[in-house]
Design an enzyme around this catalytic site. Structure first.
Site, PDB file in Angstrom:
ATOM      1  CB  THR A 178      11.683   7.832 -14.364  1.00 62.76           C
ATOM      2  OG1 THR A 178      12.655   7.420 -13.097  1.00 62.76           O
ATOM      3  CG2 THR A 178      11.743   8.464 -15.005  1.00 62.76           C
TER       4      THR A 178
ATOM      5  CB  ILE B  40       5.401   8.613  -9.578  1.00 63.02           C
ATOM      6  CG1 ILE B  40       5.510   8.550  -7.707  1.00 63.02           C
ATOM      7  CG2 ILE B  40       3.719   9.569 -10.013  1.00 63.02           C
ATOM      8  CD1 ILE B  40       6.046  10.219  -7.175  1.00 63.02           C
TER       9      ILE B  40
ATOM     10  N   GLY C 232       1.032  -1.426   0.140  1.00 70.99           N
ATOM     11  CA  GLY C 232       0.460   0.158  -0.286  1.00 70.99           C
ATOM     12  C   GLY C 232       0.484   1.564  -0.635  1.00 70.99           C
TER      13      GLY C 232
ATOM     14  CE  LYS D  65      10.201  17.995 -12.038  1.00 70.37           C
ATOM     15  NZ  LYS D  65      10.611  16.973 -11.592  1.00 70.37           N
TER      16      LYS D  65
ATOM     17  CB  SER E 187       2.098  -4.853   6.848  1.00 71.27           C
ATOM     18  OG  SER E 187       3.368  -4.686   8.196  1.00 71.27           O
TER      19      SER E 187
HETATM   20  C1  LIG Z   1      16.264   8.061  -1.996  1.00 73.81           C
HETATM   21  C2  LIG Z   1      14.758   7.433  -3.308  1.00 73.81           C
HETATM   22  C3  LIG Z   1      13.733   9.437  -4.188  1.00 73.81           C
HETATM   23  C4  LIG Z   1      12.929   9.057  -4.421  1.00 73.81           C
HETATM   24  N1  LIG Z   1      12.231  10.477  -5.403  1.00 73.81           N
HETATM   25  C5  LIG Z   1      11.311   9.811  -6.274  1.00 73.81           C
HETATM   26  C6  LIG Z   1      10.716  11.492  -6.713  1.00 73.81           C
HETATM   27  O1  LIG Z   1      11.321  12.252  -7.425  1.00 73.81           O
HETATM   28  N2  LIG Z   1       9.927  10.825  -8.141  1.00 73.81           N
HETATM   29  C7  LIG Z   1       9.749   9.888  -8.197  1.00 73.81           C
HETATM   30  O2  LIG Z   1       8.464   9.271  -9.270  1.00 73.81           O
HETATM   31  N3  LIG Z   1      10.122   8.865  -7.070  1.00 73.81           N
HETATM   32  C8  LIG Z   1      11.049   8.655  -6.508  1.00 73.81           C
HETATM   33  N4  LIG Z   1      11.369   6.971  -5.649  1.00 73.81           N
HETATM   34  C9  LIG Z   1      10.508   6.818  -5.978  1.00 73.81           C
HETATM   35  C10 LIG Z   1       9.312   6.428  -5.106  1.00 73.81           C
HETATM   36  O3  LIG Z   1       9.525   6.689  -3.667  1.00 73.81           O
HETATM   37  C11 LIG Z   1       8.612   5.163  -5.204  1.00 73.81           C
HETATM   38  O4  LIG Z   1       9.092   4.597  -6.807  1.00 73.81           O
HETATM   39  C12 LIG Z   1       7.245   5.083  -4.987  1.00 73.81           C
HETATM   40  O5  LIG Z   1       7.676   5.908  -3.179  1.00 73.81           O
HETATM   41  C13 LIG Z   1       6.900   3.239  -4.713  1.00 73.81           C
HETATM   42  O6  LIG Z   1       7.042   2.971  -4.293  1.00 73.81           O
HETATM   43  P1  LIG Z   1       6.447   1.791  -4.194  1.00 73.81           P
HETATM   44  O7  LIG Z   1       4.184   1.281  -3.363  1.00 73.81           O
HETATM   45  O8  LIG Z   1       7.012   0.659  -5.109  1.00 73.81           O
HETATM   46  O9  LIG Z   1       7.125   0.681  -2.334  1.00 73.81           O
HETATM   47  P2  LIG Z   1       7.147   0.692  -0.952  1.00 73.81           P
HETATM   48  O10 LIG Z   1       6.679   2.295  -0.846  1.00 73.81           O
HETATM   49  O11 LIG Z   1       8.427   0.958  -0.458  1.00 73.81           O
HETATM   50  O12 LIG Z   1       5.065   0.259  -0.016  1.00 73.81           O
HETATM   51  C14 LIG Z   1       5.652  -1.315   0.024  1.00 73.81           C
HETATM   52  C15 LIG Z   1       4.445  -1.321   0.608  1.00 73.81           C
HETATM   53  O13 LIG Z   1       4.564  -2.851   0.968  1.00 73.81           O
HETATM   54  C16 LIG Z   1       4.147  -3.447   2.047  1.00 73.81           C
HETATM   55  N5  LIG Z   1       4.691  -5.051   2.110  1.00 73.81           N
HETATM   56  C17 LIG Z   1       6.430  -5.134   1.635  1.00 73.81           C
HETATM   57  N6  LIG Z   1       6.562  -6.298   3.023  1.00 73.81           N
HETATM   58  C18 LIG Z   1       5.271  -7.035   2.967  1.00 73.81           C
HETATM   59  C19 LIG Z   1       4.934  -7.340   3.683  1.00 73.81           C
HETATM   60  N7  LIG Z   1       5.227  -9.368   4.169  1.00 73.81           N
HETATM   61  N8  LIG Z   1       3.796  -8.040   4.017  1.00 73.81           N
HETATM   62  C20 LIG Z   1       2.581  -7.059   3.746  1.00 73.81           C
HETATM   63  N9  LIG Z   1       2.955  -5.263   2.938  1.00 73.81           N
HETATM   64  C21 LIG Z   1       3.605  -5.818   3.111  1.00 73.81           C
HETATM   65  C22 LIG Z   1       4.277  -2.368   2.726  1.00 73.81           C
HETATM   66  O14 LIG Z   1       3.860  -2.012   4.101  1.00 73.81           O
HETATM   67  C23 LIG Z   1       4.112  -0.588   1.913  1.00 73.81           C
HETATM   68  O15 LIG Z   1       2.562  -0.826   1.773  1.00 73.81           O
HETATM   69  C24 LIG Z   1      12.573   7.672  -4.590  1.00 73.81           C
HETATM   70  C25 LIG Z   1      13.264   6.767  -4.608  1.00 73.81           C
HETATM   71  C26 LIG Z   1      13.930   7.079  -3.300  1.00 73.81           C
HETATM   72  C27 LIG Z   1      14.166   5.150  -2.969  1.00 73.81           C
END
Ligand SMILES: Cc1cc2nc3c(=O)[nH]c(=O)nc-3n(C[C@H](O)[C@H](O)[C@H](O)COP(=O)(O)OP(=O)(O)OC[C@H]3O[C@@H](n4cnc5c(N)ncnc54)[C@H](O)[C@@H]3O)c2cc1C
Length: 510
Positions: free
Chosen positions: A346, A348, A13, A79, A40
């Site tokens: 890139t 998002i 999430g 932006k 979680s």
């Molecule tokens: C340093 C940095 C800077 C960034 N800056 C940008 C930016 O400026 N612009 C941009 O577009 N993107 C940026 N990003 C990327 C962006 O943060 C991610 O693409 C975005 O937040 C998506 O993350 P996600 O949802 O894939 O993962 P996460 O946010 O890590 O979510 C993972 C989810 O999985 C759940 N989960 C994991 N394991 C379990 C389990 N065992 N059981 C139940 N649930 C679980 C967690 O609870 C969470 O809800 C950046 C990333 C980094 C590292």
């Protein structure tokens, strides 16, 4: 009797999970698909990701989201591009704008006319003075693009700086109100179908089970399903993009918020500055091969414009992607499928592209996994996106003049992928730019970074020689004048936000 609905399970999430859930809720017929999202609270999300690309506007409007409301609720600002400082110290900072440079004329792209004028020895302005979005960004102005195609004010687009945590919360409310079921819990195990080997259910630490036909892995860097359970290998690109760590820290806004992101090159990476309505997001992306964590933290804290609002947060990552994003009945979206550093905002966008491609290629509710061509097409598009973005990011590093700093010396000397070599050779030889029908980045984006980093073509198109140089000079002068006139009566970014989408001060996270 009602037909069985295809159960889709989203694991995670974060921004990826809730963007996926919101899009599925709007675009899938509720009588044929049932969507459940499991997350979680204990694990939490990566919690960064504030700068976006203009494509997010299309995504939000595809979901029917009201822009002003979305901006108020996520503390968003506008932006117009990204300013790159000190990547090439001999040159002045440049902006990669979300907009055009000049305009094509007599069927010939603008850069050829600009080069022709330069070659003639007549005075010519730096290329960014022919971009309306650069002029507006540098002046701190913002207004919506004009619908009048003859106006230079129609030649730009815009994106947002937003609080990614608030965006995920916003989309959660949106998706839940449209029928997505949310389950809170931690996955302990994955059950497979005994015959096909496909994923069949997630078992939770609490003892519950969630069964599905299609699983969307949005579990972040953990990649529990695609990488963990299905064992799809990671393709490591750290030899091309050596940055693998970041510190992130918010601070208060000390001045007007700029309508652009800033990326300042530093000893072993680069610093970001992203102004939101309620704070500034800052970070230092660096390579652990070339800098210690402690030094990176100190550098970041000494670079921010006001006292930090929280302790700096460390983040670790590996640049690259999974070899396939869709395997069996599992599709990875977000960090579980890959990550390229946020230099061009890139990630998002990649989530959005993955969600849109998935909806386009979604297995039929009646025959969920009959056609491997859907999967193969998804994986083809996914590879294409990653490889193009990788090339574009590498260009910034490769074309640097920061001699005597270990990271920068390394990236200047690295062996480039053939695809990037080819693009650079075409530009050097004849100012030719890539022209993609699908995906990132546009010709103007390549032009901004190639010229901004100091790459000068040997030649331009001979077709530009067919036009009288006086006419080219006049055309370019008129274009620069129209840009300056176009800025008249444009509100400042702050004024525009005040009247359009100012967030209430309370309720914003730090
Ligand atoms: C340093 C940095 C800077 C960034 N800056 C940008 C930016 O400026 N612009 C941009 O577009 N993107 C940026 N990003 C990327 C962006 O943060 C991610 O693409 C975005 O937040 C998506 O993350 P996600 O949802 O894939 O993962 P996460 O946010 O890590 O979510 C993972 C989810 O999985 C759940 N989960 C994991 N394991 C379990 C389990 N065992 N059981 C139940 N649930 C679980 C967690 O609870 C969470 O809800 C950046 C990333 C980094 C590292």
């Amino acid at each position: 009797m009602a037909a069985k609905r295809l159960p889709i399970v989203i694991l995670g999430g974060g921004t990826a999970g809730w963007m996926t859930a919101a899009a599925l809720a709007v675009h899938l017929p509720a009588d044929r698909y049932a969507v459940t999202l499991l997350e979680s609270d204990e694990i939490g999300t990566v919690g960064v990701g504030e700068a976006t690309l203009p494509h997010l506007r299309a995504f939000n409007s595809w979901l029917g989201i009201d822009e002003a409301r979305f901006m108020r609720e996520t503390g968003a600002t506008f932006k117009l591009g990204i300013e790159f400082r000190h990547w090439n110290r001999a040159l002045r900072p440049y902006i990669h704008p979300f907009g055009a440079f000049g305009e094509p004329w007599s069927g010939i792209e603008f850069q050829h006319h600009w080069m022709r004028l330069k070659a003639s020895g007549r005075p010519v302005r730096p290329i960014e003075e022919y971009s309306f979005s650069v002029a507006a960004a540098r002046g701190g102005f913002f207004d919506f693009p004009s619908q009048d195609r003859r106006s230079p004010r129609s030649t730009f687009s815009y994106a947002y700086h937003l609080d990614a945590g608030l965006y995920a919360a916003f989309l959660r409310r949106f998706a839940e109100s449209r029928g997505v079921s949310r389950v809170e819990g931690k996955v302990k195990g994955v059950g497979r179908d005994g015959v096909s080997g496909r994923l069949a259910e997630l078992t939770l630490e609490s003892g519950g089970r969630i069964a599905g036909d299609l699983f969307i892995d949005c579990s972040g860097f953990r990649s529990l399903l695609l990488g963990g359970e299905l064992g799809v290998q990671w393709q490591d690109w750290s030899h091309w993009l050596p940055c693998d760590r970041a510190w992130a820290v918010p601070c208060t806004l000390a001045s007007e918020f700029t309508p652009y992101t800033r990326a300042t090159a530093a000893e072993a990476g680069w610093l970001w500055r992203i102004p939101l309505q309620h704070r500034v997001g800052n970070g230092y992306v660096y390579s652990s091969r070339f800098l210690s964590d402690e030094k990176a933290r100190e550098t970041l804290l000494s670079a921010i414009e006001s006292p930090p609002l929280a302790e700096p947060r460390p983040l670790r990552f590996r640049p690259g992607k999974r070899r396939r994003a869709w395997e069996a009945n599992c599709v990875a979206i977000g960090l579980s499928g890959g990550f390229l550093e946020p230099l061009e905002s890139t990630s998002i966008f990649l989530i959005q592209a993955g969600v849109m491609d998935l909806i386009n290629l979604l297995p039929d509710a009646g025959a969920p996994f009959g056609d491997a061509r859907l999967r193969d097409e998804f994986n083809r598009l996914y590879d294409l996106q990653y490889e193009r973005i990788r090339d574009f990011l590498m260009l910034h590093y490769f074309a640097n003049d920061r001699h005597g700093e270990a990271l920068w010396d390394y990236v200047r000397g690295m062996e480039l992928p053939e695809s990037l070599k080819h693009k650079m050779q075409l530009f050097r030889a004849r100012a030719v730019l890539p022209n993609y029908q699908y995906g990132l980045f546009s010709r103007d984006s390549w032009l901004a970074v190639l010229v901004g980093q100091g790459i000068v073509p040997d030649r331009y198109s001979p077709l530009a020689d067919a036009l009288p140089v006086d006419a080219i000079e006049q055309k370019l002068a008129q274009f620069a004048l129209d840009i300056r006139l176009g800025l008249d009566h444009m509100p400042t970014h702050g004024e525009f936000i005040d009247r359009y989408c100012r967030a209430p001060a309370a309720g914003m996270s730090a």
